[in-house]
Design an enzyme around this catalytic site. Sequence first.
Site, PDB file in Angstrom:
ATOM      1  N   MET A 125       0.865  -1.163   0.000  1.00 59.86           N
ATOM      2  CA  MET A 125       0.000   0.000   0.000  1.00 59.86           C
ATOM      3  C   MET A 125       0.900   1.209   0.000  1.00 59.86           C
ATOM      4  O   MET A 125       1.430   1.581   1.019  1.00 59.86           O
ATOM      5  CB  MET A 125      -0.876  -0.005   1.253  1.00 59.86           C
ATOM      6  CG  MET A 125      -1.756  -1.216   1.290  1.00 59.86           C
ATOM      7  SD  MET A 125      -2.485  -1.376   2.907  1.00 59.86           S
ATOM      8  CE  MET A 125      -1.064  -1.298   3.912  1.00 59.86           C
ATOM      9  N   GLY A 126       1.150   1.786  -1.154  1.00 61.62           N
ATOM     10  CA  GLY A 126       1.954   2.998  -1.234  1.00 61.62           C
ATOM     11  C   GLY A 126       1.460   3.902  -0.147  1.00 61.62           C
ATOM     12  O   GLY A 126       2.117   4.076   0.852  1.00 61.62           O
ATOM     13  N   THR A 127       0.297   4.390  -0.313  1.00 59.15           N
ATOM     14  CA  THR A 127      -0.484   4.983   0.780  1.00 59.15           C
ATOM     15  C   THR A 127      -0.161   6.369   1.243  1.00 59.15           C
ATOM     16  O   THR A 127       0.979   6.833   1.232  1.00 59.15           O
ATOM     17  CB  THR A 127      -0.372   4.108   2.060  1.00 59.15           C
ATOM     18  OG1 THR A 127      -0.649   2.784   1.747  1.00 59.15           O
ATOM     19  CG2 THR A 127      -1.349   4.575   3.108  1.00 59.15           C
ATOM     20  N   THR A 128      -1.274   6.990   1.692  1.00 51.18           N
ATOM     21  CA  THR A 128      -1.156   8.157   2.566  1.00 51.18           C
ATOM     22  C   THR A 128      -2.023   7.861   3.772  1.00 51.18           C
ATOM     23  O   THR A 128      -3.195   7.551   3.629  1.00 51.18           O
ATOM     24  CB  THR A 128      -1.717   9.406   1.861  1.00 51.18           C
ATOM     25  OG1 THR A 128      -1.101   9.541   0.602  1.00 51.18           O
ATOM     26  CG2 THR A 128      -1.474  10.642   2.699  1.00 51.18           C
TER      27      THR A 128
ATOM     28  N   GLY B  37       2.813   8.846   0.481  1.00 48.51           N
ATOM     29  CA  GLY B  37       2.189  10.138   0.202  1.00 48.51           C
ATOM     30  C   GLY B  37       2.482  11.198   1.240  1.00 48.51           C
ATOM     31  O   GLY B  37       2.345  12.392   0.981  1.00 48.51           O
TER      32      GLY B  37
END
Lengths: 236, 245
Positions: A14-17, A146
Site C-alpha cells: 500500500m503505497g499509501t497516505t 504520500g
Amino acid sequence: MDAKAGDLDAPHSMGTTIIGVTYNGGVVLGADSRTSTGMYVANRASDKITQLTDNVYLCRSGSAADSQIVSDYVRYFLHQHTIQLGQPATVKIAANLVRLLSYNNKNMLQTGLIIGGWDKYEGGKIFGIPLGGTILELPFAIGGSGSSYLYGFFDQVWKEGMTREEAEQLVVKAVSLAIARDGASGGVVRTVTINSEGVTRKFYPGDTLPLWHEELEPQNSLLDILSAPSPDPMVS
Amino acid sequence: MNSVDSKPATSSLIGSEADSQRTLYPYVTGTSVVGIKYKDGILLAADMGGSYGSTLRYKSVERLKPVGKHSLIGGSGEISDFQEIMRYLDDLILSDNMWDDGNSLGPKEVHNYLTRIMYNRRNKFNPLWNSLVLGGVKNGQKYLGTVNMIGVHYEDNHVATGFGNHLARPLLRDEWHENLTFEEGVILLEKCMRVLLYRDRSAVNKLQIAKITEEGVTISPPYALKTFWNFSAFENPTLGAEGSW
C-alpha cells in the site's frame, strides 16, 4: 503477462497516505484507498483504517500483508486483554502491543502504522509507529509514501485544539493533496472519527474531493463539451 | 538479576526469536549527544530530532532521560533501540529498588551494565544501534562515560557521540576546565550545539540540556538557539570569483 507489464508478481504494497490527528475531544484517522502490486492497482477501494477494538483503530501503510497480520494479532491480543481487564483497553496499551510486534520483528516487517483512539483516562490519543518499531505519542501523525508531500502542508496548517469539523476537513484536504502528487496513493478518502460518543466512518469518493493545480473538472464526454455553448473548444 | 536474553513469559510473537533477528540498519535516528563534567556534576545536551533517513521527521523526541536517582542517559542512533534500552534500565532500577537495602546503583554500575548489553549484542551480530552517554554523581563522585553499538566504552571529562565527536570535542578540548560553573558549562555546551546545528544535516533547532548533581536530575524544557548569518562574506560569497560558491 510478462514482468514488464506492471510487475504483477510484486508483493502487494500500500503505497499509501495515512494520517491521524487529535482534536478537542477525540481523534480523526484518514487514509487513501489504493493498494498496488508494482505498477498495477490491485485494489482501488481498500480500507486501510482497521479496527482493533471498539475504541481503537489502526492506519496501515507499507506491505499490505505485514500490516494486516500485525493488526490481526494485535486485535486478537487486545480481545483477550479486554476480557481479562473487564473494561475497554486504553489506546496506549493497544499502541504498545503494536510496538512489540513491530520492534521484535523489525527485520522481517515493512509496515508503518498510526494508532488512534479514545479512552476514558487520557481522551483522544494518536501514536505513530514507523519502520523499526519506535513508538511516539504525537498530536498528529502522517505516514506512507504520500506523506512526503504533506510535511510542509502540516507545518503550515496544524494547530492544537481544533473542532471535530476542522480536523475532519484538514484530514480530507491533506489526503486529497497527497493523492494528487503521489502515484502510490489514490482512490477515495476514508476517515474514522473516534471520541467519547463512539466511532463514525466517513467516505469521500474521488469526485467529491477538491481539484488542485493542473487538475480539471471531470466531464462525462468530450461530446458534452462540444455541444455546450462555449467558445472554440476545438482550438488547435 | 534480569538478563537481556531471558525469554519473556509471553507469546513468541511478542518476544524476539534469538537466532533470526539481526538489526541491519537504523530507521529513525537521533544525532549527537554532548556531555561535560562541571563543578557540581554533569551536563548533557541533545537536540530533539528523530530523522528518518534524510527527512527530519520527528522534532520532539526526548533523547535525555534520568536513570534512577544518580544517573542521566543520552541516546543517539536508532530510537526504537534507545526505547528498548530504557525498558532494560527501568527494569534494572526497579530490581535494584526491590532489594530495599539502602544501596542504589551509581552511574559507573549503570554504564557497565549498558556496556555488557551493547557488547554482547554486538557479538551476536545483532547490535542495538546506538551511541550512549551516561553521566551521574554518587557520593560526591562525578562520572561521565560513553558506550556505542560495538561495545567501545570509556569515561572522560567530556564526551560526545556521532558528529559531536568531530565538531564538539575539539571545542571541549580547548575550552573545558575543571570546576566550570553551571553558567559556563551551559554556554560551552550551547557553543557546541550551535556548531552542530550549522554543520550537521540531521540537527534540528530544538534542544534540551540536562543537569545532574548530588541533589538530583533536572532536564530543561525544549528551546531553540539563535543562529548568525549576518556576515558580509555570506551576503556576497562570490565577490572575488564569479561562479564559485
